[in-house]
Design an enzyme around this catalytic site. Structure first.
Site, PDB file in Angstrom:
ATOM      1  N   HIS A 109      43.741  33.652  27.829  1.00 25.49           N
ATOM      2  CA  HIS A 109      44.726  34.196  26.799  1.00 25.49           C
ATOM      3  C   HIS A 109      44.135  34.199  25.282  1.00 25.49           C
ATOM      4  O   HIS A 109      43.389  32.512  24.724  1.00 25.49           O
ATOM      5  CB  HIS A 109      45.466  33.468  27.152  1.00 25.49           C
ATOM      6  N   HIS A 141      33.698  46.748  44.551  1.00 20.38           N
ATOM      7  CA  HIS A 141      34.815  47.539  44.241  1.00 20.38           C
ATOM      8  C   HIS A 141      35.677  46.949  43.345  1.00 20.38           C
ATOM      9  O   HIS A 141      35.485  45.798  43.126  1.00 20.38           O
ATOM     10  CB  HIS A 141      35.417  47.863  45.588  1.00 20.38           C
TER      11      HIS A 141
END
Length: 499
Positions: free
Chosen positions: A303, A388
C-alpha cells in the site's frame, strides 16, 4: 552455407545463448548444492560405519535414552503441526460470461456515447482514439442499462447489472464444485464504486439463503486490486475457522459510474471498464485437497497510500461542472511501477530460487558497499519461480510496463493480453479470466506455480501465489468455452494516447 556456419552444418551459439546456458547451469548448481554437499557427508558416514553401528546399538540397549529421544521427537512434531497455519486450497472458480445481447463493439460504444448528447465532438474523438489504441477486440460486454436509448443509470439498472454478474458466476461455481450454498462459512465480496444498502454481500446471502452465522464482508473503494485483498482476507479467516468454505466474489459496476462529462482524465475509464465478475471457492478442509485445483502459498499486499501522489492517481471526484467521475492521473504508470517494485522486493525471498537471490545480493553489495556504479541493478528472473503469470488487464500500457520490468515473454503475457482483448478491463475479476485462459489452453500442469498481480487505487499492488495440485483438464468448463481456439490473436503495438 553461410561462412559463419561450422563444418558440421550447425551455426555457432550466439553470446546471449551461451550466457543463457551458463546461467541455467549456475541455477541448477546452486539449487542442488545441498545434495552435492551430502555426497562427502555420506562418504564420511560410510567410512565410519562401525562408529554409527556402535551408537545405534547403545540407543537400542539403553531403553531410557530411546524413550526420551522418541518422546522428544514426538513433542517437536506435534508442536510444529499445531503451530503451522492451516493450508488453504482453491477448490474451483468461475467467471461470468454475459449473454451475446450485451456485446459492445467499439462502434457500439461510440454510438451509445454519441446518443447521450452529453459529449463534445472533441471528447468523442478522444474516446475513439482511446479505443483504437486500447488493445480491445469487438466482443466485450456492456450493461443493458447503458445499451438502452436513452441510457439507464438508475439504481435499479445498476443492481440488475451487478446481481446478474455475481449470481451468474456463483451459479457456475456451485454447479462445478458440487458444494451446497449453506456449507459456505465465509463470504467476501468486493466492488469498488457501487456499494448499495443492503450490501452486495447481503444480496448474495439473501439470494442463496446462506446460513445465519456466515462471516460476511463487503469491501468497497479498494480498486482493481481488491480481488486479491479479498482472497487474503478469506485466507486469514480460514486459518482461524476450521473445516469450512470461503466464497470470494469480485466485480465492478459500469452502469452507475458511466461519466457524462468532458474532462479527459475521467473519460478514460468509460473506454476501459467492461462487465465481468468472478467467484472463487476456497477451503481449509484437508479432505478437499484431492479434488482442489490449487493451494494458496503466499499473499503479499503493498500500500503506497501514504504518498500523496500515489493516493490521488486514481481519484473519484466531481469535475468543474459537478459531474462525478474517476480521474486517472498521467503519473499512473510510474506509480504502478514503484508499487510493483516494492511488492516484488517483499515477495522475492519467498519464491525466488537461491541462485537468483545470490545474484541480487551480489550486485547490491557491489553497488552499495563497494560503490561499483558500472554494475547495473540485477532484476531477478521470476520465470525461474513461476510457470504462469496473471497480470491485471488494466490496460495495454500496464501490461507493456510489467512485461518490460519483469523481462517476460509474449507467451507469459498472452493470458493477460487476450483477456484484455476479449473481455476488456473487468477490474478485480480480470485475474481469474486470465487463469481460466491458461486452463482452457491446457497449460496448467500439476506442480506449476501461478503468480497473480493486481493494481488498484490507493495506490496498491497485491500478489497471490498458487501451486497447481493437479493437471487441469481441457474438458473443464470455463468462460472461454467455445472460442478458446480463436486465440491468441495478433494485437498491434501502438503508442498510448497522451491526454
Amino acid at each position: 552455407m553461410s561462412p559463419a556456419a561450422s563444418k558440421n552444418g550447425h551455426f555457432p551459439l550466439t553470446l546471449s545463448v551461451k550466457l543463457k546456458y551458463v546461467k541455467l547451469g549456475y541455477h541448477y548448481l546452486v539449487t542442488n548444492s545441498v545434495y552435492l554437499l551430502l555426497i562427502p557427508l555420506a562418504a564420511v558416514i560410510l567410512t565410519n560405519l562401525s562408529t554409527a553401528n556402535l551408537l545405534l546399538d547403545l540407543c537400542t540397549k539403553n531403553s531410557a535414552i530411546l524413550t526420551v529421544t522418541s518422546i522428544s521427537l514426538a513433542l517437536i512434531a506435534t508442536v510444529h503441526v499445531m503451530r503451522s497455519p492451516r493450508k488453504v486450497y482453491l477448490l474451483d472458480f468461475a467467471c461470468y460470461k454475459p449473454f451475446p445481447g450485451n456485446l459492445c463493439s467499439k462502434e457500439t460504444h461510440m454510438r451509445v456515447s454519441s446518443a447521450t448528447g452529453r459529449f463534445t465532438a472533441e471528447s468523442l474523438d478522444f474516446q475513439r482514439k482511446i479505443l483504437e489504441r486500447s488493445g480491445y477486440g469487438q466482443k466485450m460486454h456492456a450493461p443493458a442499462g447503458l445499451m438502452a436509448t436513452p441510457p439507464d443509470q438508475s439504481m435499479a439498472a445498476a443492481r440488475e447489472e451487478t446481481e446478474a454478474a455475481m449470481f451468474g458466476a456463483i451459479d457456475d461455481l456451485l454447479d462445478k464444485s458440487r458444494v451446497e450454498a449453506r456449507e459456505i462459512g465465509v463470504l467476501v465480496v468486493n466492488s469498488s464504486t457501487f456499494n448499495p444498502t443492503p450490501s452486495l454481500s447481503a444480496a448474495i446471502v439473501n439470494h442463496y439463503k446462506l446460513r445465519g452465522n456466515v462471516l460476511s464482508f463487503n469491501l468497497g473503494g479498494m480498486g482493481c486490486s481488491a480481488g486479491l485483498i479479498a482472497v487474503d482476507l478469506a485466507k486469514r479467516l480460514l486459518q482461524v475457522h476450521p473445516h469450512t468454505y470461503a466464497l470470494v466474489v469480485s466485480t465492478e459496476n459500469i452502469c452507475r459510474n458511466w461519466y457524462l462529462g468532458n474532462h479527459r482524465p475521467m473519460l478514460v475509464s468509460n473506454c476501459l471498464f467492461r462487465v465481468g465478475a468472478s467467484a472463487v471457492l476456497l477451503t481449509n478442509r484437508r479432505s478437499e485437497r484431492r479434488r482442489s485445483k490449487y493451494q494458496l502459498l503466499h499473499t503479499v499486499r503493498t500500500h503506497k497510500g501514504a504518498d500523496d501522489r500515489s493516493y490521488r492517481c486514481v481519484f473519484q471526484e466531481e469535475d468543474q461542472h459537478n459531474i462525478v467521475g474517476v480521474s486517472l492521473s498521467k503519473d499512473l504508470m510510474a506509480i504502478a511501477g514503484e508499487a510493483l517494485k516494492t511488492n516484488i522486493t517483499t515477495l522475492g525471498p519467498f519464491v525466488l530460487p537461491m541462485s537468483e537471490q545470490l545474484l541480487f545480493l551480489a550486485t547490491l553489495v557491489a553497488r552499495k558497499v563497494f560503490q561499483v556504479k558500472k554494475i547495473e541493478p540485477y532484476i531477478p528472473d521470476f520465470k525461474m519461480a513461476f510457470e504462469h503469470f496473471c497480470v491485471h488487464a488494466g490496460g495495454r500500457s500496464v501490461l507493456d510496463e510489467v512485461e518490460k520490468s519483469l523481462g517476460l515473454t509474449e507467451w507469459h503475457m498472452e493470458p493477460s493480453r487476450m483477456t484484455l482483448y476479449r473481455f476488456g478491463n473487468t477490474s478485480s475479476s480480470s485475474l481469474w479470466y486470465e487463469l481460466a485462459y491458461s486452463e482452457a489452453k491446457g497449460r496448467v500442469m500439476r506442480g506449476d506455480r501461478v503468480w497473480q498481480i493486481g493494481f488498484g487505487s490507493g495506490f496498491k499492488c497485491n500478489s497471490a501465489v498458487w501451486r497447481a495440485l493437479r493437471d487441469i483438464g481441457l474438458e473443464e468448463k470455463n468462460s472461454w468455452d467455445g472460442e478458446i481456439d480463436e486465440f491468441p490473436v495478433h494485437v498491434p503495438r501502438v503508442a498510448p494516447i497522451v491526454y
